[in-house]
Scaffold this motif. Sequence first.
Motif, mmCIF file in Angstrom:
data_model
loop_
_atom_site.group_PDB
_atom_site.id
_atom_site.type_symbol
_atom_site.label_atom_id
_atom_site.label_comp_id
_atom_site.label_asym_id
_atom_site.label_seq_id
_atom_site.Cartn_x
_atom_site.Cartn_y
_atom_site.Cartn_z
ATOM 1 N N ILE A 118 32.795 46.125 79.959
ATOM 2 C CA ILE A 118 33.337 45.701 78.595
ATOM 3 C C ILE A 118 33.883 44.133 78.727
ATOM 4 C CG2 ILE A 118 34.845 46.206 76.462
ATOM 5 C CD1 ILE A 118 34.678 49.023 77.117
ATOM 6 N N GLU A 119 33.420 43.292 77.742
ATOM 7 C CA GLU A 119 34.107 41.957 77.767
ATOM 8 C C GLU A 119 34.902 42.016 76.518
ATOM 9 O OE1 GLU A 119 30.971 39.140 78.066
ATOM 10 O OE2 GLU A 119 30.942 39.212 80.244
ATOM 11 N N MET A 120 36.223 41.530 76.821
ATOM 12 C CA MET A 120 36.919 41.344 75.533
ATOM 13 C C MET A 120 37.431 40.128 75.375
ATOM 14 S SD MET A 120 40.470 43.402 74.555
ATOM 15 C CE MET A 120 41.773 42.499 75.641
ATOM 16 N N TYR A 121 37.115 39.408 74.228
ATOM 17 C CA TYR A 121 37.327 37.972 73.852
ATOM 18 C C TYR A 121 38.662 38.234 73.105
ATOM 19 C CZ TYR A 121 32.630 36.908 75.202
ATOM 20 O OH TYR A 121 31.648 36.595 75.840
ATOM 21 N N SER A 122 39.828 37.569 73.850
ATOM 22 C CA SER A 122 41.167 37.716 73.267
ATOM 23 C C SER A 122 41.803 36.489 73.314
ATOM 24 C CB SER A 122 41.944 38.636 74.088
ATOM 25 O OG SER A 122 42.170 38.168 75.410
ATOM 26 N N LYS A 123 43.233 36.320 72.967
ATOM 27 C CA LYS A 123 43.983 35.126 72.675
ATOM 28 C C LYS A 123 45.273 35.448 73.234
ATOM 29 C CE LYS A 123 45.120 35.333 67.762
ATOM 30 N NZ LYS A 123 45.059 34.591 66.608
ATOM 31 N N CYS A 137 48.440 38.056 71.027
ATOM 32 C CA CYS A 137 47.703 39.189 70.285
ATOM 33 C C CYS A 137 48.258 40.326 70.679
ATOM 34 C CB CYS A 137 46.075 38.826 70.522
ATOM 35 S SG CYS A 137 45.129 40.062 69.598
ATOM 36 N N SER A 138 48.751 41.178 69.899
ATOM 37 C CA SER A 138 49.301 42.452 69.993
ATOM 38 C C SER A 138 48.085 43.350 69.976
ATOM 39 C CB SER A 138 50.465 42.864 69.028
ATOM 40 O OG SER A 138 50.026 42.851 67.817
ATOM 41 N N GLN A 139 47.345 43.247 69.135
ATOM 42 C CA GLN A 139 45.964 43.866 69.125
ATOM 43 C C GLN A 139 45.265 44.021 70.189
ATOM 44 O OE1 GLN A 139 44.460 42.202 65.556
ATOM 45 N NE2 GLN A 139 44.944 44.152 64.246
ATOM 46 N N CYS A 140 45.071 42.889 70.918
ATOM 47 C CA CYS A 140 44.363 42.742 72.134
ATOM 48 C C CYS A 140 45.127 43.288 73.211
ATOM 49 C CB CYS A 140 44.255 41.105 72.504
ATOM 50 S SG CYS A 140 43.388 39.990 71.423
ATOM 51 N N VAL A 141 46.470 43.422 73.314
ATOM 52 C CA VAL A 141 46.994 43.974 74.608
ATOM 53 C C VAL A 141 46.834 45.580 74.137
ATOM 54 C CG1 VAL A 141 49.477 44.704 75.213
ATOM 55 C CG2 VAL A 141 48.900 42.286 74.739
ATOM 56 N N SER A 142 47.152 45.912 73.119
ATOM 57 C CA SER A 142 46.801 47.542 72.767
ATOM 58 C C SER A 142 45.470 47.874 72.894
ATOM 59 C CB SER A 142 47.168 47.906 71.400
ATOM 60 O OG SER A 142 48.292 47.485 70.992
ATOM 61 N N ALA A 143 44.261 47.056 72.568
ATOM 62 C CA ALA A 143 42.990 47.361 73.096
ATOM 63 C C ALA A 143 42.914 47.586 74.539
ATOM 64 C CB ALA A 143 42.313 46.577 72.363
ATOM 65 N N THR A 193 38.662 40.734 80.465
ATOM 66 C CA THR A 193 39.449 39.853 79.282
ATOM 67 C C THR A 193 39.183 38.374 79.449
ATOM 68 O OG1 THR A 193 41.199 41.680 79.322
ATOM 69 C CG2 THR A 193 41.405 39.597 78.041
ATOM 70 N N LEU A 194 38.736 37.905 78.368
ATOM 71 C CA LEU A 194 38.176 36.295 78.183
ATOM 72 C C LEU A 194 39.403 36.057 77.327
ATOM 73 C CD1 LEU A 194 34.518 36.742 78.212
ATOM 74 C CD2 LEU A 194 35.987 36.084 80.078
ATOM 75 N N LYS A 195 39.943 34.701 77.627
ATOM 76 C CA LYS A 195 40.958 34.392 76.760
ATOM 77 C C LYS A 195 40.504 32.897 76.080
ATOM 78 C CE LYS A 195 44.776 36.694 77.789
ATOM 79 N NZ LYS A 195 45.806 37.010 76.904
ATOM 80 N N LEU A 196 40.775 32.877 74.727
ATOM 81 C CA LEU A 196 40.372 31.737 73.984
ATOM 82 C C LEU A 196 41.135 30.333 74.440
ATOM 83 C CD1 LEU A 196 39.194 30.541 71.306
ATOM 84 C CD2 LEU A 196 41.428 31.129 70.169
ATOM 85 N N ASP A 197 40.215 29.256 74.712
ATOM 86 C CA ASP A 197 40.683 28.139 75.104
ATOM 87 C C ASP A 197 40.943 27.892 76.654
ATOM 88 O OD1 ASP A 197 40.582 26.803 72.403
ATOM 89 O OD2 ASP A 197 42.729 27.576 72.179
ATOM 90 N N ILE A 198 40.753 29.065 77.393
ATOM 91 C CA ILE A 198 40.704 29.162 78.629
ATOM 92 C C ILE A 198 39.312 29.576 79.284
ATOM 93 C CG2 ILE A 198 41.654 30.355 80.850
ATOM 94 C CD1 ILE A 198 44.122 30.651 79.126
ATOM 95 N N ASP A 199 38.673 30.703 78.731
ATOM 96 C CA ASP A 199 37.396 31.084 79.280
ATOM 97 C C ASP A 199 36.429 30.887 78.179
ATOM 98 O OD1 ASP A 199 38.427 32.466 81.527
ATOM 99 O OD2 ASP A 199 39.379 33.871 80.366
ATOM 100 N N PHE A 200 36.651 30.541 77.046
ATOM 101 C CA PHE A 200 35.584 30.146 75.907
ATOM 102 C C PHE A 200 36.258 29.440 74.775
ATOM 103 C CE2 PHE A 200 37.931 34.172 74.689
ATOM 104 C CZ PHE A 200 37.829 34.241 73.222
#
Length: 56
Positions: free
Chosen positions: A3-8, A11-17, A30-37
Amino acid sequence: MKIEMYSKDNCSQCVSAAQWLTSQGLPLQTLKLDIDFSRETLLSIFPRALPIPNFL
């Protein structure tokens, strides 16, 4: 299954997920906005899904 999770940051929802997926023993990348994409890359993959997190 991977599973690839696109996060930032902040982001509390990202942490919970991520915590839930990990607790279920699911492999997570986990892929981070402005770092990985970029925002443009995200919109090309998920043109209608603007909220983060998004999963692939």
